[in-house]
Scaffold this motif. Structure first.
Motif, PDB file in Angstrom:
ATOM      1  N   THR A  88      43.164  67.112  19.543  1.00  0.00           N
ATOM      2  CA  THR A  88      43.183  66.502  20.854  1.00  0.00           C
ATOM      3  C   THR A  88      43.246  67.594  21.906  1.00  0.00           C
ATOM      4  N   THR A  89      42.342  67.554  22.855  1.00  0.00           N
ATOM      5  CA  THR A  89      42.319  68.527  23.945  1.00  0.00           C
ATOM      6  C   THR A  89      43.385  68.146  24.958  1.00  0.00           C
ATOM      7  N   PRO A  90      43.699  69.038  25.914  1.00  0.00           N
ATOM      8  CA  PRO A  90      44.715  68.713  26.915  1.00  0.00           C
ATOM      9  C   PRO A  90      44.444  67.416  27.659  1.00  0.00           C
ATOM     10  N   GLY A  91      43.190  67.038  27.841  1.00  0.00           N
ATOM     11  CA  GLY A  91      42.865  65.793  28.528  1.00  0.00           C
ATOM     12  C   GLY A  91      42.916  64.579  27.615  1.00  0.00           C
ATOM     13  N   GLY A  92      43.304  64.784  26.349  1.00  0.00           N
ATOM     14  CA  GLY A  92      43.400  63.675  25.417  1.00  0.00           C
ATOM     15  C   GLY A  92      42.075  63.335  24.753  1.00  0.00           C
ATOM     16  N   VAL A  93      41.049  64.157  24.947  1.00  0.00           N
ATOM     17  CA  VAL A  93      39.736  63.910  24.368  1.00  0.00           C
ATOM     18  C   VAL A  93      39.683  64.556  22.993  1.00  0.00           C
ATOM     19  N   THR A  94      39.179  63.837  21.999  1.00  0.00           N
ATOM     20  CA  THR A  94      39.074  64.394  20.662  1.00  0.00           C
ATOM     21  C   THR A  94      37.895  65.346  20.606  1.00  0.00           C
ATOM     22  N   ALA A  95      38.134  66.548  20.065  1.00  0.00           N
ATOM     23  CA  ALA A  95      37.090  67.563  19.980  1.00  0.00           C
ATOM     24  C   ALA A  95      37.080  68.160  18.582  1.00  0.00           C
ATOM     25  N   LYS A  96      35.902  68.506  18.084  1.00  0.00           N
ATOM     26  CA  LYS A  96      35.786  69.136  16.780  1.00  0.00           C
ATOM     27  C   LYS A  96      36.141  70.604  16.893  1.00  0.00           C
ATOM     28  N   ALA A  97      36.825  71.104  15.863  1.00  0.00           N
ATOM     29  CA  ALA A  97      37.123  72.527  15.796  1.00  0.00           C
ATOM     30  C   ALA A  97      35.834  73.286  15.492  1.00  0.00           C
ATOM     31  N   THR A  98      35.766  74.487  15.968  1.00  0.00           N
ATOM     32  CA  THR A  98      34.603  75.324  15.717  1.00  0.00           C
ATOM     33  C   THR A  98      34.571  75.715  14.248  1.00  0.00           C
ATOM     34  N   PRO A  99      33.459  75.459  13.554  1.00  0.00           N
ATOM     35  CA  PRO A  99      33.386  75.858  12.148  1.00  0.00           C
ATOM     36  C   PRO A  99      33.361  77.381  12.023  1.00  0.00           C
TER      37      PRO A  99
END
Length: 144
Positions: free
Chosen positions: A39-50
């Motif tokens: 979860t990013t600071p804005g609460g948006v789900t983001a994929k980790a960089t492979p």
């Protein structure tokens, strides 16, 4: 939000912008078996960089599939091929983790050099983000 394991309310985790919850629901979810989403600071789900580019991962998978497919016709050759694939993958993995560490270290050390004075709230925030990134990488390594 109550913690299902302790019955206590959610506590603030200084490395996350969201409250900490039970380990099974920390905001990091498995995606495609190996990638971690957070979860990013804005609460948006983001994929980790492979760690590897997609095409490089595909190359290793194809090489391993080739070794497995060749087992019936040449068991020893198949196992030797799998060993070579794993050796190459391990070396590449080590390079990728080393590069990621170098990048993380460079980010927070350059902030130290730029300021030169006492820690500001900006410095502390940069360090918090760096620590979060270190923890994310360590969790990915530990939990695949």
């Amino acid at each position: 939000m109550a913690d299902a394991m302790t019955g206590k309310g959610a506590e603030r985790d200084p490395m996350r912008s969201t409250p900490a919850v039970a380990p099974s629901t920390t905001g990091a979810e498995r995606d495609e078996g190996t990638r971690v989403r957070g979860t990013t600071p804005g609460g948006v789900t983001a994929k980790a960089t492979p760690l590897f580019p997609h095409d490089e991962s595909d190359k290793f998978e194809l090489q391993l599939q080739h070794a497995v497919a060749g087992f019936v016709d040449g068991p020893r050759a198949a196992v030797e091929e799998a060993d070579r694939v794993l050796e190459e993958l391990t070396a590449r993995f080590t390079e990728a983790v080393t590069q990621r560490r170098r990048t993380l270290r460079g980010a927070w050390q350059s902030a130290d050099r730029a300021e030169g004075g006492p820690e500001s709230s900006t410095d502390t925030e940069q360090l918090r983000l760096a620590l979060r990134d270190y923890r994310e990488l360590a969790e990915r390594l530990l939990h695949g």
